[in-house]
Design an enzyme around this catalytic site. Structure first.
Site, PDB file in Angstrom:
ATOM      1  N   TRP A   1      33.219  43.667  49.751  1.00 53.13           N
ATOM      2  CA  TRP A   1      33.752  42.905  48.628  1.00 53.13           C
ATOM      3  C   TRP A   1      33.059  41.554  48.553  1.00 53.13           C
ATOM      4  CZ3 TRP A   1      39.709  41.922  49.930  1.00 53.13           C
ATOM      5  CH2 TRP A   1      39.829  41.492  51.245  1.00 53.13           C
ATOM      6  N   ASN A   2      33.087  40.977  47.348  1.00 60.21           N
ATOM      7  CA  ASN A   2      32.392  39.722  47.092  1.00 60.21           C
ATOM      8  C   ASN A   2      33.367  38.707  46.520  1.00 60.21           C
ATOM      9  OD1 ASN A   2      29.901  41.125  47.570  1.00 60.21           O
ATOM     10  ND2 ASN A   2      29.989  41.860  45.469  1.00 60.21           N
TER      11      ASN A   2
ATOM     12  N   HIS B   1      32.721  30.731  30.443  1.00 55.59           N
ATOM     13  CA  HIS B   1      31.838  31.025  29.300  1.00 55.59           C
ATOM     14  C   HIS B   1      30.471  31.447  29.814  1.00 55.59           C
ATOM     15  CE1 HIS B   1      34.780  29.456  26.331  1.00 55.59           C
ATOM     16  NE2 HIS B   1      35.211  28.864  27.437  1.00 55.59           N
TER      17      HIS B   1
ATOM     18  N   HIS C   1      39.346  26.761  23.639  1.00 58.81           N
ATOM     19  CA  HIS C   1      37.982  26.335  23.979  1.00 58.81           C
ATOM     20  C   HIS C   1      37.580  25.112  23.165  1.00 58.81           C
ATOM     21  CE1 HIS C   1      33.849  26.387  25.107  1.00 58.81           C
ATOM     22  NE2 HIS C   1      33.387  26.952  24.015  1.00 58.81           N
TER      23      HIS C   1
HETATM   24 MN    MN Z   1      31.954  30.263  24.913  1.00 62.51          MN
END
Ligand code: MN
Length: 263
Positions: A65-66, A73, A83
């Protein structure tokens, strides 16, 4: 036909391959192109990092696993209303609060590939969208509008993908302000592109800077960027699945965008 019949038909069509799933997401990793802001403006999103925790070794003999270092974004991704400052007050404007019904919707795919190849700064206008509707059918409330430019061919080369000139100004296609205003009148669900962001490269210089970001999010609508394989979608008829991670108060998220299309 009842809605249960419709779903059963969809299920059998997925199983027999008469409806295909098109992968509209680019690979997400250290080589993923990322937005570069002018140095005076802000801090850039960091490069993506993938760090192994274990890989069938001393720290985990049976498993791999990482952990990731990843901006919201990054790569093929979703812009939520929070955003942008114009969308900051919507109570359902972060990725964890958006109605999941909005994550699956019909897609209109407007082919601008030839125009974008001829002019990297090509801008899609409301009149061009209306002409497209006259040919392909009306854009309905609640539907995605996706700008096909075939810019995904540059997705593995950050310099070409961003296409900045000597002064750092990017030259990539996108919508003009009137285009997004028209789509908001039509109550489109959102706007997606194949470039690094939802706006054109030169959008910082427009009368209303970044009109896609400004107006989409002001209207509590959504954006998609760095989409791939839009050339494999019909102008109308695809069902688009773009579901951001449920990041608490997240302003966006990488997405494994998928399209259901007739085989
Ligand atoms: Mn974006």
């Amino acid at each position: 036909m009842t809605s249960a019949d419709t779903l059963a038909k969809l299920a059998s069509s997925l199983l027999d391959g008469s409806i295909r799933v098109v992968d509209c997401a680019a690979p997400l990793g250290p080589d993923t192109p990322l937005l570069k802001l002018p140095p005076e403006l802000a801090v850039d999103t960091p490069k993506i990092e993938i760090h192994p925790i274990s890989k069938y070794n001393d720290t985990g003999p049976w498993w791999a696993w990482n952990w990731l270092k990843l901006g919201e974004h990054s790569g093929t991704h979703y812009d939520a209303p929070h955003h942008w400052v114009t969308g900051k007050d919507f109570p359902d404007g972060s990725v964890d609060t958006i109605d999941p019904q909005a994550f699956v919707a019909p897609a209109n795919v407007i082919d601008c590939a030839a125009e974008a190849a001829a002019d990297n700064d090509f801008l899609l206008t409301a009149d061009a969208v209306k002409a497209w509707e006259a040919e392909h059918g009306e854009i309905k409330a609640g539907e995605w509008v996706l700008m096909r430019t075939d810019w995904d061919q540059f997705n593995t080369d950050e310099d070409k993908f961003l296409n900045a000139d000597g002064e750092g100004m990017p030259h990539t296609p996108g919508p003009d302000q009137g285009c997004i205003e028209y789509l908001m009148e039509k109550q489109a669900l959102g706007w997606g592109t194949q470039c690094i962001g939802t706006d054109a490269g030169m959008a910082a210089t427009f009368p209303v800077p970044f009109p896609a970001h400004n107006l989409l999010h002001k209207n509590n609508r959504y954006g998609l960027a760095s989409l791939v394989n839009l050339d494999k979608l019909p102008p109308k008829g695809a069902i688009f699945i773009a579901n951001p991670l449920k990041i608490v108060e997240g302003t966006g998220s990488p997405v494994r965008a998928l399209a259901l299309v007739p085989a």
